[in-house]
Design a protein around this motif. Structure first.
Motif, mmCIF file in Angstrom:
data_model
loop_
_atom_site.group_PDB
_atom_site.id
_atom_site.type_symbol
_atom_site.label_atom_id
_atom_site.label_comp_id
_atom_site.label_asym_id
_atom_site.label_seq_id
_atom_site.Cartn_x
_atom_site.Cartn_y
_atom_site.Cartn_z
ATOM 1 N N ARG A 160 -22.577 -72.954 31.568
ATOM 2 C CA ARG A 160 -21.149 -72.957 31.885
ATOM 3 C C ARG A 160 -20.310 -72.479 30.709
ATOM 4 O O ARG A 160 -19.483 -73.207 30.172
ATOM 5 N N THR A 161 -20.573 -71.238 30.331
ATOM 6 C CA THR A 161 -19.829 -70.644 29.232
ATOM 7 C C THR A 161 -19.109 -69.404 29.747
ATOM 8 O O THR A 161 -19.677 -68.644 30.548
ATOM 9 N N ILE A 162 -17.872 -69.229 29.304
ATOM 10 C CA ILE A 162 -17.134 -68.017 29.665
ATOM 11 C C ILE A 162 -16.929 -67.196 28.398
ATOM 12 O O ILE A 162 -16.562 -67.740 27.347
ATOM 13 N N LEU A 163 -17.206 -65.888 28.502
ATOM 14 C CA LEU A 163 -16.956 -65.000 27.381
ATOM 15 C C LEU A 163 -15.604 -64.348 27.605
ATOM 16 O O LEU A 163 -15.335 -63.817 28.696
ATOM 17 N N TYR A 164 -14.815 -64.370 26.567
ATOM 18 C CA TYR A 164 -13.448 -63.872 26.719
ATOM 19 C C TYR A 164 -13.074 -63.057 25.498
ATOM 20 O O TYR A 164 -13.226 -63.501 24.363
ATOM 21 N N GLU A 165 -12.535 -61.823 25.774
ATOM 22 C CA GLU A 165 -12.085 -60.997 24.669
ATOM 23 C C GLU A 165 -10.691 -60.487 25.039
ATOM 24 O O GLU A 165 -10.537 -59.747 26.017
ATOM 25 N N PRO A 166 -9.643 -60.903 24.305
ATOM 26 C CA PRO A 166 -8.266 -60.505 24.665
ATOM 27 C C PRO A 166 -8.046 -59.008 24.447
ATOM 28 O O PRO A 166 -8.648 -58.414 23.551
ATOM 29 N N MET A 167 -7.155 -58.408 25.303
ATOM 30 C CA MET A 167 -6.924 -56.965 25.194
ATOM 31 C C MET A 167 -6.022 -56.649 24.013
ATOM 32 O O MET A 167 -6.306 -55.771 23.209
ATOM 33 N N HIS A 168 -4.872 -57.380 23.901
ATOM 34 C CA HIS A 168 -3.933 -57.068 22.819
ATOM 35 C C HIS A 168 -3.816 -58.225 21.835
ATOM 36 O O HIS A 168 -4.472 -58.248 20.820
ATOM 37 N N ASP A 169 -2.970 -59.211 22.230
ATOM 38 C CA ASP A 169 -2.704 -60.321 21.299
ATOM 39 C C ASP A 169 -3.708 -61.434 21.505
ATOM 40 O O ASP A 169 -3.984 -61.846 22.621
ATOM 41 N N ARG A 222 -14.834 -61.918 20.034
ATOM 42 C CA ARG A 222 -15.024 -62.582 21.314
ATOM 43 C C ARG A 222 -14.929 -64.105 21.176
ATOM 44 O O ARG A 222 -15.286 -64.650 20.143
ATOM 45 N N TRP A 223 -14.460 -64.732 22.211
ATOM 46 C CA TRP A 223 -14.438 -66.204 22.255
ATOM 47 C C TRP A 223 -15.508 -66.676 23.225
ATOM 48 O O TRP A 223 -15.666 -66.118 24.303
ATOM 49 N N GLU A 224 -16.221 -67.721 22.816
ATOM 50 C CA GLU A 224 -17.136 -68.395 23.742
ATOM 51 C C GLU A 224 -16.479 -69.703 24.142
ATOM 52 O O GLU A 224 -16.257 -70.578 23.306
ATOM 53 N N LEU A 225 -16.170 -69.828 25.437
ATOM 54 C CA LEU A 225 -15.422 -70.999 25.908
ATOM 55 C C LEU A 225 -16.330 -71.840 26.804
ATOM 56 O O LEU A 225 -16.795 -71.364 27.848
ATOM 57 N N HIS A 226 -16.605 -73.056 26.373
ATOM 58 C CA HIS A 226 -17.458 -73.949 27.168
ATOM 59 C C HIS A 226 -16.588 -74.761 28.114
ATOM 60 O O HIS A 226 -15.608 -75.364 27.693
ATOM 61 N N LEU A 227 -16.979 -74.743 29.415
ATOM 62 C CA LEU A 227 -16.155 -75.416 30.419
ATOM 63 C C LEU A 227 -16.308 -76.932 30.362
ATOM 64 O O LEU A 227 -17.384 -77.437 30.023
ATOM 65 N N LEU A 283 -6.992 -67.945 31.951
ATOM 66 C CA LEU A 283 -7.155 -67.065 30.789
ATOM 67 C C LEU A 283 -6.404 -65.746 31.001
ATOM 68 O O LEU A 283 -5.757 -65.237 30.074
ATOM 69 N N VAL A 284 -6.457 -65.195 32.218
ATOM 70 C CA VAL A 284 -5.732 -63.952 32.514
ATOM 71 C C VAL A 284 -4.236 -64.173 32.318
ATOM 72 O O VAL A 284 -3.542 -63.335 31.745
ATOM 73 N N ASP A 285 -3.768 -65.343 32.743
ATOM 74 C CA ASP A 285 -2.342 -65.652 32.574
ATOM 75 C C ASP A 285 -1.975 -65.779 31.105
ATOM 76 O O ASP A 285 -0.888 -65.376 30.682
ATOM 77 N N LEU A 286 -2.871 -66.345 30.346
ATOM 78 C CA LEU A 286 -2.586 -66.616 28.924
ATOM 79 C C LEU A 286 -2.430 -65.310 28.142
ATOM 80 O O LEU A 286 -1.452 -65.123 27.424
ATOM 81 N N ALA A 287 -3.406 -64.427 28.291
ATOM 82 C CA ALA A 287 -3.343 -63.122 27.634
ATOM 83 C C ALA A 287 -4.308 -62.202 28.353
ATOM 84 O O ALA A 287 -5.466 -62.588 28.549
ATOM 85 N N PRO A 288 -3.873 -60.996 28.750
ATOM 86 C CA PRO A 288 -4.750 -60.120 29.542
ATOM 87 C C PRO A 288 -6.053 -59.826 28.791
ATOM 88 O O PRO A 288 -6.010 -59.512 27.605
ATOM 89 N N PRO A 289 -7.159 -59.969 29.478
ATOM 90 C CA PRO A 289 -8.463 -59.813 28.796
ATOM 91 C C PRO A 289 -8.956 -58.358 28.791
ATOM 92 O O PRO A 289 -8.697 -57.612 29.728
ATOM 93 N N ALA A 290 -9.652 -57.983 27.757
ATOM 94 C CA ALA A 290 -10.410 -56.730 27.732
ATOM 95 C C ALA A 290 -11.781 -56.987 28.338
ATOM 96 O O ALA A 290 -12.411 -56.117 28.905
ATOM 97 N N LEU A 291 -12.253 -58.236 28.193
ATOM 98 C CA LEU A 291 -13.543 -58.640 28.755
ATOM 99 C C LEU A 291 -13.438 -60.083 29.187
ATOM 100 O O LEU A 291 -12.877 -60.908 28.465
ATOM 101 N N LEU A 292 -13.972 -60.334 30.368
ATOM 102 C CA LEU A 292 -13.954 -61.715 30.853
ATOM 103 C C LEU A 292 -15.151 -61.885 31.781
ATOM 104 O O LEU A 292 -15.251 -61.223 32.806
ATOM 105 N N GLU A 293 -16.099 -62.739 31.387
ATOM 106 C CA GLU A 293 -17.279 -62.916 32.251
ATOM 107 C C GLU A 293 -17.881 -64.291 32.080
ATOM 108 O O GLU A 293 -17.723 -64.939 31.044
#
Lengths: 460, 325
Positions: free
Chosen positions: B226-235, B257-262, B275-285
């Motif tokens: 239950r890990t989400i990988l997240y990489e913000p596009m800009h900020d 990249r951020w590793e986010l454990h649920l 996460l999309v609301d917080l800051a648009p992602p370049a990668l989200l999986e």
């Protein structure tokens, strides 16, 4: 055990050893070197005989020696002596060497070689009062025009007639540097003979008659055996134990060494694990030992066959008791198994030849014992040492072979007891080697000591 | 179902070192199984015991229905980790030798060998000595030696280590081919990615003990981290704002990249929307756990933090080394 697989391992082992250039070369080099020593070398040496021409200056205060010296050193006398000597050698060797061998030696000019070619020497007397230092100077001079002065002989005044106290004088011989030693010998002999002849003649005796009186022809030696009489050939008889010993030693050591080397190769190239997935360690060991035994037997057949063929060619097969060949084969198999098990175990325990040397050292020292002591064993085949050693593996078969070919063969029960001990040693050695094989083949790293090996044997 | 291999309570020690400690293993016929674990875990010892090259101190081994591989040797193909050849031997002679030792009939053997050499593009080297071949070519010859007698069971010890990409693909094809023919395949590897790609089922061992024995999909299901990988596009929103999200339990930065454990019970879909609301992602999986992750997760419990890190490096580093394309 799967015989088909064991045979496949054995044939691979045999081919990878015997079907190589190195092996063929190694096997042939020994007989080749021996034939070079026996047949080729004398020919090459006689091919360039020294062509000696020169003058021998003689200072003879007695005034009686020059004629006989001149005669003794004349070319005709050399030829005559050569012919006489040839006859003498033929007579002397007839009893000891077979006629074909003498004929062969003659054809190859062995006698001429022994005698040298006929020298052209001129004996020149110097005045009795001549200063010897002056004569010696001629030996130092570089005379380009032949014939050169080769030697100066200075006879003592009392060489023929004794001095007042009854002692005889002698002579001094001065030589040019580089004079052939055979020429020197001839001159010395001529001077000696001339002096002796003159002394004998001075007593009113005949020198030739005296020489005939002093000669006893070589005796004929015959060994009486249970089955009859056998001409004893002293020379070959002395060579026989060594020949049999070597026939046993060379194939055993060669086979053992090859076994160790191929085992180390298979282990260090890591091919052994592939093999062990197809055959058990016991099958592998058995196959390898049998394969190298075939190599040893091939060597034995080649060298032994050459020896027998050589004896047969000179009609001397009677010299060798044929049962010895049977024992040789039996002894070979027994000794080979013991040595091969030892060497194979060492090969399986180590990773390279260098490590093997450390373990091999003590084994080789033990095996060198009969080689080092063969002379003593030969001289006293019934000594305590020889008897005890012929029951101690792995040297028992070597010692027994020496004793059996010696002048005092051991009783049959000793031979068979030694064989029994040998067979027991074979089983013991194979049992231990199988354990070392099983453990050692897959182990790499620190080379084991003898203590580790013994632990493996007890543990597996 | 018939078992190709069955090991029960197998224990093996070398001096004071325990290599296998009560290993249990059952491989069904026709399966492709992986034996995985870090270096020194006991994989090679286990395979050698299956092959009856080594003998266990305790426990039972059954191979292809026989009490020992000794009785079924000719039906097994074995590729050891240390793959040796007779350097001075000609390729054909070597394959002939191994073939005969594996019980192949002499009749038609040469044709079979020729066929195999053609099959791996070595048609012209039959008469060459093995030492004249490149390492890659020698590896191909070793594969042939392993499979030429069409074994019912293939045991491959770290088969992919040291292979070039071309040979890695070839070996994979050979394994697939043998599997399709009905052969059972058991191979060991310390590179988790290979096990994931090839195996239906993996057995993990660590320090001589089995720590996991399950099918690959089942393992994935059980160890869903239950890990989400997240990489913000800009900020970059920063660690504080990410950790403040209610469905996120733990945050770890890994380069860009951020590793986010649920958090327990959180829905990954909710978390991704947030996460999309917080800051648009370049990668989200949603990150799927690799066997490597699972392995470290399982065996890490018995190790110090330092040892865990070393283990992760070993498995990850090896995975990079062993990646085939």
């Amino acid at each position: 055990m799967n015989p088909r697989k064991v045979l496949q391992v054995a044939s691979r082992e045999f081919l990878s050893t015997a079907a190589t250039k190195a092996f063929v070369f190694g096997v042939l080099i020994l007989p080749a070197m021996m034939s070079v020593l026996i047949f080729v070398l004398p020919r090459v040496m006689t091919a360039t005989p020294p062509a000696v021409r020169g003058r021998v200056l003689v200072i003879d205060p007695t005034g009686r020696l020059v004629p006989s010296l001149a005669e003794a050193l004349s070319p005709e006398a050399f030829i005559e002596r050569s012919r006489e000597l040839k006859e003498k050698i033929r007579k002397a060797t007839e009893d000891r060497l077979p006629a074909p061998l003498i004929d062969q030696a003659e054809r190859q000019g062995a006698f001429e070689q022994a005698l040298g070619t006929v020298p052209q020497l001129v004996v020149e007397p110097l005045p009795p009062g001549e200063d010897v230092e002056h004569a010696k100077r001629a030996l130092r001079e570089k005379e380009d025009d032949e014939p050169r002065v080769l030697a100066v002989v200075q006879i003592d005044p009392d060489a023929v007639e004794p001095a007042g106290d009854g002692t005889y004088g002698a002579y001094a011989l001065f030589l040019r540097k580089g004079v052939d030693d055979r020429i020197t010998e001839q001159i010395e002999r001529a001077v000696r003979d001339a002096i002796v002849d003159e002394r004998v003649a001075g007593r009113g005796l005949d020198a030739d008659e005296l020489r005939v009186l002093m000669r006893v022809r070589g005796a004929r030696t015959v060994t009486i055996t249970e089955t009859g009489e056998r001409e004893t050939n002293e020379i070959l008889k002395a060579m026989l134990p060594m020949a049999f010993f070597m026939l046993l030693w060379i194939p055993v050591i060669t086979g053992g060494q090859y076994l160790m080397t191929t085992t180390i190769e298979e282990k260090s190239s890591r091919v052994v694990e592939v093999l062990l997935s197809a055959v058990s360690s016991l099958e592998l060991m058995t196959g390898k030992i049998l394969g190298q035994m075939a190599v040893g037997l091939l060597l034995l057949a080649i060298y032994g066959g050459l020896g027998v063929a050589g004896l047969a060619a000179f009609a001397m097969l009677g010299l060798v008791d044929l049962s010895l060949l049977f024992y040789l084969a039996v002894f070979f198999v027994i000794t080979y198994f013991v040595i091969a098990a030892l060497m194979g175990a060492i090969g399986a325990a180590v990773t390279d030849l260098r490590e093997a040397q450390a373990l091999l050292g003590p084994v080789m020292i033990v095996l060198m014992i009969p080689l080092m002591l063969w002379f003593w064993i030969m001289r006293e085949p019934d000594s305590m040492f020889a008897v005890v050693a012929s029951f101690i593996p792995p040297v028992n078969m070597f010692v027994m072979m020496l004793r059996m070919t010696s002048s005092a063969p051991p009783p049959t029960w000793q031979v068979w007891l030694s064989i029994l001990v040998g067979v027991l040693a074979v089983f013991g050695a194979l049992w231990a080697a199988a354990k070392v094989f099983r453990i050692g083949l897959l182990l790499h790293g620190k080379p084991p000591t003898f203590r580790t090996l013994i632990r493996w044997i007890r543990m597996a | 179902m018939e078992r190709a291999i069955r090991m029960r309570g197998v224990r093996k020690t070398f001096g004071s070192k325990v290599a296998l400690d009560g290993l249990e293993l059952e491989v069904p016929q026709g399966a492709v199984w992986g034996l995985i674990g870090p270096n020194g875990a006991g994989k090679t010892t286990a395979l050698r015991i299956v092959m009856a090259i080594l003998f266990p101190d305790d426990g039972e081994v059954e191979v292809l229905g026989r009490a020992s591989a000794l009785e079924a040797r000719d039906r097994i193909g074995y590729l050891p980790e240390e793959r040796g050849v007779y350097r001075k031997l000609k390729v054909r002679t070597f394959l002939r030798h191994i073939g005969i030792l594996k019980g192949m009939s002499r009749r038609g053997l040469d044709e079979k060998i020729e066929g195999w050499l053609e099959r791996v593009d070595l048609g012209d080297v039959g008469r060459k000595k093995l030492e004249e071949l490149s390492k890659g070519m020698q590896q191909k010859v070793q594969f042939i030696a392993t499979v030429q007698h069409e074994p019912d069971l293939l045991i491959l010890d770290e088969p992919f280590s040291g292979l070039d990409p071309v040979n890695m693909r070839l070996l994979r094809e050979l394994i697939d081919e043998q599997h399709a023919r009905g052969a059972t395949v058991l191979f060991s590897t310390h590179v988790m990615q290979q096990a994931e790609e090839l195996c239906e089922h993996v057995v993990m061992i660590d320090e001589g003990r089995k720590v996991l024995d399950d099918s690959v999909p089942e393992i994935r299901r059980q160890f869903d981290l239950r890990t989400i990988l997240y990489e913000p596009m800009h900020d970059d929103p920063g660690e504080a704002r990410l950790a403040a999200l209610p469905m996120i339990q733990r945050v770890r930065r890994h380069q860009e990249r951020w590793e986010l454990h649920l958090a327990e019970g959180a829905d990954p879909a909710d978390a991704m929307r947030a996460l999309v609301d917080l800051a648009p992602p370049a990668l989200l999986e949603v990150h799927r756990p690799s066997l490597e992750d699972v392995f470290v997760e399982i065996v890490g419990q018995r190790r110090s933090a330092e040892e865990r890190e070393r283990l992760r490096r070993e498995l990850a580093g090896a995975a990079v080394d062993g990646r085939d394309s």
